[in-house]
Design a protein around this motif. Structure first.
Motif, PDB file in Angstrom:
ATOM      1  N   GLY A   1       0.816  -1.205   0.000  1.00  0.00           N
ATOM      2  CA  GLY A   1       0.000   0.000   0.000  1.00  0.00           C
ATOM      3  C   GLY A   1       0.845   1.248   0.000  1.00  0.00           C
ATOM      4  N   ASN A   2       0.462   2.206   0.851  1.00  0.00           N
ATOM      5  CA  ASN A   2       1.219   3.461   0.934  1.00  0.00           C
ATOM      6  C   ASN A   2       2.132   3.479   2.148  1.00  0.00           C
TER       7      ASN A   2
ATOM      8  N   ASN B   1      -4.864   2.891  -3.491  1.00  0.00           N
ATOM      9  CA  ASN B   1      -3.480   2.539  -3.183  1.00  0.00           C
ATOM     10  C   ASN B   1      -3.380   1.667  -1.927  1.00  0.00           C
TER      11      ASN B   1
END
Length: 321
Positions: A7-8, A195
């Protein structure tokens, strides 16, 4: 081994992760703790750095096994565990009350023998506890340094949208395999658009996609409830899977791989899948699972498996318990 950002977050995790449900020693048949520890070590030696576990796996037993296995190699692994589901004998109880969450994370840290959990995941939604109450407690625990990142498992889009208004999450853990692809319709697009990483479980459908079963297995229900969780093993569904498994065997043989490695390779090369979680009962399985990240199916092979999967799934809906 391939590594991908989750992910982020700043977590770099292996494309194949190690799932530890079997190490609870009460769900996937008889499993020896020493063999489990050796399997974990072999997985890490082979490049796997993500180890996923949960208190519900053997009522904490899997976490204890993981804790023993990672002694001296904590810096080499990303430890993911969960909250909100615990055992009451054979029953799985969903409880995301603040008190239960705090108790669970303290117990998990002790069993794992670590100071901080890298990825803390809500195991299943709890319809009896307001999500706001659960998140409030989780944020307190995060501020206390008990875990680094928050994530969820088995959430739909609506619940992910709801929790994302309260706090950041970095990933979802859904069931996904050649035999289980419902998340492609709405959930995968949501993950991509936001994201979010994906740790898929059930990559081998409880083992059926390994191709090792020539005939439908009869599991001992007291120690192995795979057929209860994975409907593919049920008599009314068994024949439906065989053409797909035969194609897996053919493609695997062509590439000098196992059917399991072929199914894993398909999964980790699908859109939005960051890591495919796969169990391993021994060192050999752990190493073979890791090796699945080191070869790529051709575009034609990926399309062929996807097409056959579509055909098998659409024959009729798998009969659930």
């Amino acid at each position: 081994m391939k590594y991908r950002k989750l992910g982020n977050s700043d977590l770099e995790i292996s494309a194949v992760g190690l799932g530890t449900w079997a190490y609870g020693n009460d769900t996937f048949g008889q499993v020896d703790d020493q063999q489990s520890i050796k399997a974990i070590r072999a997985a890490v030696d082979s490049g796997i750095n993500l180890i996923d576990t949960a208190p519900a796996y053997g009522d904490g037993h899997a976490e204890k096994v993981v804790g023993k296995a990672i002694q001296g190699i904590r810096d080499k692994v990303v430890v993911a565990t969960k909250c909100g589901t615990h055992r009451d004998g054979p029953k799985y109880i969903r409880d995301l009350s603040p008190q239960r969450i705090r108790t669970e994370i303290e117990n998990s840290l002790k069993r794992l023998d670590i100071e901080q959990i890298d990825l803390y995941q809500i195991h299943w939604p709890d319809p009896d506890t307001p999500l706001e109450d659960s998140v409030e407690e989780l944020l307190k625990l995060k501020q206390e340094g008990k875990f680094k990142y928050l994530a969820v498992c088995n959430f739909g889009v609506e619940l992910m949208q709801k929790i994302s208004k309260m706090t950041d999450i970095i990933s979802l853990q859904p069931q996904y395999s050649l035999l289980k692809r419902e998340i492609e319709d709405q959930i995968i697009p949501y993950l991509l658009n936001n994201n979010l990483g994906t740790l898929s479980y059930g990559t081998l459908g409880g083992g059926i996609l390994s191709g090792k079963y020539q005939e439908r297995p009869q599991f001992d229900d007291e120690k192995d409830n795979r057929a209860g969780f994975y409907p593919f093993f049920r008599e009314e569904n068994w024949d439906q899977t065989q053409s797909l498994i035969e194609l897996l065997r053919e493609i695997a043989a062509k590439n000098g791989q196992t059917p399991a490695q072929t199914a894993i390779s398909w999964a980790i090369n699908r859109p939005a899948i960051t890591t495919a979680l796969v169990g391993a009962k021994n060192e050999k399985q752990a190493r073979e699972n890791a090796e699945a990240a080191d070869f790529n199916l051709s575009k034609e092979e990926m399309e062929s498996l996807t097409k056959k999967s579509n055909e098998v799934i659409k024959i009729r809906t798998f009969v659930l318990p």
